[in-house]
Design a protein around this motif. Structure first.
Motif, PDB file in Angstrom:
ATOM      1  N   ASP A  93       0.817  -1.208   0.000  1.00  0.00           N
ATOM      2  CA  ASP A  93       0.000   0.000   0.000  1.00  0.00           C
ATOM      3  C   ASP A  93       0.854   1.263   0.000  1.00  0.00           C
ATOM      4  N   VAL A  94       1.991   1.220   0.677  1.00  0.00           N
ATOM      5  CA  VAL A  94       2.861   2.397   0.729  1.00  0.00           C
ATOM      6  C   VAL A  94       3.518   2.622  -0.630  1.00  0.00           C
ATOM      7  N   LEU A  95       3.945   1.563  -1.285  1.00  0.00           N
ATOM      8  CA  LEU A  95       4.550   1.700  -2.612  1.00  0.00           C
ATOM      9  C   LEU A  95       3.548   2.281  -3.601  1.00  0.00           C
ATOM     10  N   THR A  96       2.311   1.791  -3.544  1.00  0.00           N
ATOM     11  CA  THR A  96       1.269   2.314  -4.428  1.00  0.00           C
ATOM     12  C   THR A  96       0.998   3.782  -4.130  1.00  0.00           C
ATOM     13  N   GLY A  97       0.921   4.117  -2.848  1.00  0.00           N
ATOM     14  CA  GLY A  97       0.694   5.508  -2.476  1.00  0.00           C
ATOM     15  C   GLY A  97       1.820   6.414  -2.916  1.00  0.00           C
ATOM     16  N   MET A  98       3.050   5.934  -2.829  1.00  0.00           N
ATOM     17  CA  MET A  98       4.195   6.742  -3.270  1.00  0.00           C
ATOM     18  C   MET A  98       4.132   7.007  -4.774  1.00  0.00           C
ATOM     19  N   ASP A  99       3.723   6.021  -5.532  1.00  0.00           N
ATOM     20  CA  ASP A  99       3.565   6.220  -6.977  1.00  0.00           C
ATOM     21  C   ASP A  99       2.551   7.331  -7.253  1.00  0.00           C
ATOM     22  N   GLN A 100       1.455   7.325  -6.510  1.00  0.00           N
ATOM     23  CA  GLN A 100       0.422   8.340  -6.704  1.00  0.00           C
ATOM     24  C   GLN A 100       0.919   9.722  -6.320  1.00  0.00           C
ATOM     25  N   VAL A 101       1.653   9.808  -5.215  1.00  0.00           N
ATOM     26  CA  VAL A 101       2.180  11.106  -4.790  1.00  0.00           C
ATOM     27  C   VAL A 101       3.210  11.607  -5.803  1.00  0.00           C
ATOM     28  N   ALA A 102       4.044  10.721  -6.337  1.00  0.00           N
ATOM     29  CA  ALA A 102       5.046  11.123  -7.328  1.00  0.00           C
ATOM     30  C   ALA A 102       4.374  11.739  -8.549  1.00  0.00           C
ATOM     31  N   GLN A 103       3.268  11.149  -8.994  1.00  0.00           N
ATOM     32  CA  GLN A 103       2.551  11.694 -10.142  1.00  0.00           C
ATOM     33  C   GLN A 103       1.984  13.076  -9.831  1.00  0.00           C
ATOM     34  N   ARG A 104       1.413  13.213  -8.633  1.00  0.00           N
ATOM     35  CA  ARG A 104       0.846  14.511  -8.256  1.00  0.00           C
ATOM     36  C   ARG A 104       1.924  15.571  -8.144  1.00  0.00           C
ATOM     37  N   LYS A 105       3.074  15.213  -7.547  1.00  0.00           N
ATOM     38  CA  LYS A 105       4.151  16.179  -7.397  1.00  0.00           C
ATOM     39  C   LYS A 105       4.730  16.586  -8.754  1.00  0.00           C
ATOM     40  N   SER A 106       4.752  15.659  -9.702  1.00  0.00           N
ATOM     41  CA  SER A 106       5.212  16.004 -11.049  1.00  0.00           C
ATOM     42  C   SER A 106       4.278  17.022 -11.692  1.00  0.00           C
ATOM     43  N   ARG A 107       2.983  16.861 -11.481  1.00  0.00           N
ATOM     44  CA  ARG A 107       2.016  17.834 -12.013  1.00  0.00           C
ATOM     45  C   ARG A 107       2.194  19.192 -11.332  1.00  0.00           C
ATOM     46  N   GLU A 108       2.445  19.189 -10.019  1.00  0.00           N
ATOM     47  CA  GLU A 108       2.663  20.442  -9.306  1.00  0.00           C
ATOM     48  C   GLU A 108       3.901  21.159  -9.848  1.00  0.00           C
ATOM     49  N   ALA A 109       4.982  20.401 -10.068  1.00  0.00           N
ATOM     50  CA  ALA A 109       6.212  21.000 -10.578  1.00  0.00           C
ATOM     51  C   ALA A 109       5.978  21.624 -11.949  1.00  0.00           C
ATOM     52  N   ALA A 110       5.255  20.910 -12.807  1.00  0.00           N
ATOM     53  CA  ALA A 110       4.963  21.444 -14.137  1.00  0.00           C
ATOM     54  C   ALA A 110       4.138  22.721 -14.046  1.00  0.00           C
ATOM     55  N   ASP A 111       3.196  22.768 -13.113  1.00  0.00           N
ATOM     56  CA  ASP A 111       2.357  23.958 -12.949  1.00  0.00           C
ATOM     57  C   ASP A 111       3.191  25.140 -12.462  1.00  0.00           C
ATOM     58  N   TYR A 112       4.095  24.891 -11.529  1.00  0.00           N
ATOM     59  CA  TYR A 112       4.971  25.966 -11.061  1.00  0.00           C
ATOM     60  C   TYR A 112       5.859  26.483 -12.192  1.00  0.00           C
ATOM     61  N   ARG A 113       6.408  25.569 -12.995  1.00  0.00           N
ATOM     62  CA  ARG A 113       7.269  26.002 -14.102  1.00  0.00           C
ATOM     63  C   ARG A 113       6.478  26.822 -15.117  1.00  0.00           C
ATOM     64  N   ARG A 114       5.232  26.434 -15.337  1.00  0.00           N
ATOM     65  CA  ARG A 114       4.389  27.211 -16.256  1.00  0.00           C
ATOM     66  C   ARG A 114       4.175  28.618 -15.720  1.00  0.00           C
ATOM     67  N   ARG A 115       3.971  28.734 -14.410  1.00  0.00           N
ATOM     68  CA  ARG A 115       3.756  30.051 -13.824  1.00  0.00           C
ATOM     69  C   ARG A 115       5.020  30.904 -13.908  1.00  0.00           C
ATOM     70  N   VAL A 116       6.179  30.270 -13.721  1.00  0.00           N
ATOM     71  CA  VAL A 116       7.441  31.006 -13.855  1.00  0.00           C
ATOM     72  C   VAL A 116       7.573  31.560 -15.266  1.00  0.00           C
ATOM     73  N   ALA A 117       7.259  30.723 -16.266  1.00  0.00           N
ATOM     74  CA  ALA A 117       7.366  31.158 -17.658  1.00  0.00           C
ATOM     75  C   ALA A 117       6.388  32.284 -17.961  1.00  0.00           C
ATOM     76  N   GLU A 118       5.199  32.239 -17.378  1.00  0.00           N
ATOM     77  CA  GLU A 118       4.198  33.262 -17.645  1.00  0.00           C
ATOM     78  C   GLU A 118       4.560  34.596 -17.015  1.00  0.00           C
ATOM     79  N   LEU A 119       5.332  34.568 -15.930  1.00  0.00           N
ATOM     80  CA  LEU A 119       5.689  35.822 -15.256  1.00  0.00           C
ATOM     81  C   LEU A 119       6.583  36.699 -16.120  1.00  0.00           C
ATOM     82  N   GLY A 120       7.545  36.078 -16.792  1.00  0.00           N
ATOM     83  CA  GLY A 120       8.425  36.847 -17.662  1.00  0.00           C
ATOM     84  C   GLY A 120       9.384  37.744 -16.898  1.00  0.00           C
ATOM     85  N   ARG A 121      10.033  38.647 -17.627  1.00  0.00           N
ATOM     86  CA  ARG A 121      11.060  39.506 -17.037  1.00  0.00           C
ATOM     87  C   ARG A 121      10.475  40.570 -16.125  1.00  0.00           C
ATOM     88  N   ALA A 122       9.209  40.909 -16.325  1.00  0.00           N
ATOM     89  CA  ALA A 122       8.608  41.995 -15.543  1.00  0.00           C
ATOM     90  C   ALA A 122       8.051  41.505 -14.204  1.00  0.00           C
TER      91      ALA A 122
END
Length: 279
Positions: free
Chosen positions: A158-187
């Motif tokens: 159960d812990v291994l399965t849960g870790m897989d799920q958290v890894a997927q969610r954290k990857s989505r969070e990282a992608a969302d943060y990177r998108r926000r960084v790109a949208e901010l731009g130099r200003a």
């Protein structure tokens, strides 16, 4: 636990979720009435809780006690040394008593570890007890990482399965943060840019750690008889076994296990807002 304690417990669970929601709304076009709706919903939850506490204690005069909400563990600002001593004393005096059946005399307990453990070591460390859920976080030094609470009836599956799920969610969070960084731009404002950039780096590191099935488990909620719970303290990895015979319903219990690196007082910056894996 009194109504004030109940509201503080709700703060620990509700505020991180609301903060995450507001953060998401703050960086996209939002109508004023939508933000007002979020605020109104928050106030409604707290108000409803207060009214519930009043209505469900016929013997209270002004601010009643809510007896079916239990806190197990050590809260921010409290002494970990005192907590560990109290847990040892309670465990030592826990009455085994006669047990006509296999489950009679069993109770819940919060088991905290002296170090972060990988999932494959849990079965041997927690042998003899029924495991209900585990608490995890990725230790990244001074970086704040999210506490994750996940059900774990079968170890380590159960812990291994849960870790897989958290890894997927954290990857989505990282992608969302990177998108926000790109949208901010130099200003962009420097503080906001740093916030999103740090969020992307931390979420990426968390995703990679969970994907490797890291040594990230630092506590578990278990169920067992007094003698079995006492036997757990014979494992070098077990820091404390805090028996909680008063617990009857897990959904009415707030577990607050200390982190392995904290040995004096629980600091205010301790990660909060634990939520089930995949949430």
């Amino acid at each position: 636990m009194r109504a004030g304690d109940l509201l503080r417990g709700i703060d620990r669970r509700l505020l991180p979720v609301l903060a995450e929601a507001v953060a998401g709304l703050a960086h996209r076009p939002v109508r004023p009435h939508l933000l007002a709706g979020v605020a109104a919903a928050s106030v409604s939850v707290v108000a409803a809780t207060a009214l519930w506490a009043v209505d469900h204690d016929p013997g209270a005069a002004a601010l009643p006690a809510v007896n079916d909400v239990v806190q197990v563990g050590v809260a921010e600002g409290e002494s970990i040394t005192d907590y560990l001593q109290a847990a040892r004393s309670e465990l030592a005096t826990l009455d085994a008593g006669p047990a006509p059946t296999a489950t009679q005399g069993e109770g819940y307990a919060l088991v905290t570890f002296s170090e972060y453990l990988p999932p494959r070591r849990l079965a041997s460390v927690l042998s003899g007890v029924s495991v209900v859920e585990v608490y995890l976080r990725v230790p990244l030094g001074p970086e704040q990482t999210q506490v994750v609470r996940m059900p774990a009836y079968r170890l380590p599956e159960d812990v291994l399965t849960g870790m897989d799920q958290v890894a997927q969610r954290k990857s989505r969070e990282a992608a969302d943060y990177r998108r926000r960084v790109a949208e901010l731009g130099r200003a962009a404002e420097l503080d906001l840019w740093k916030l999103y950039d740090t969020g992307a780096r931390v979420a990426t590191a968390e995703a990679e750690a969970y994907r490797r099935y890291c040594a990230c488990v630092y506590a578990a909620v278990v169920r067992g008889g007094p003698d079995v719970l006492r036997d757990l303290t014979g494992h070098a990895e077990v820091r404390a076994v805090d028996p909680a015979p008063e617990v009857r319903r897990l959904e009415r219990t707030v577990f607050l296990p200390p982190l392995p690196e904290h040995d004096e007082v629980v600091p205010a910056e301790t990660p909060a807002g634990a939520r089930p894996a995949g949430g």
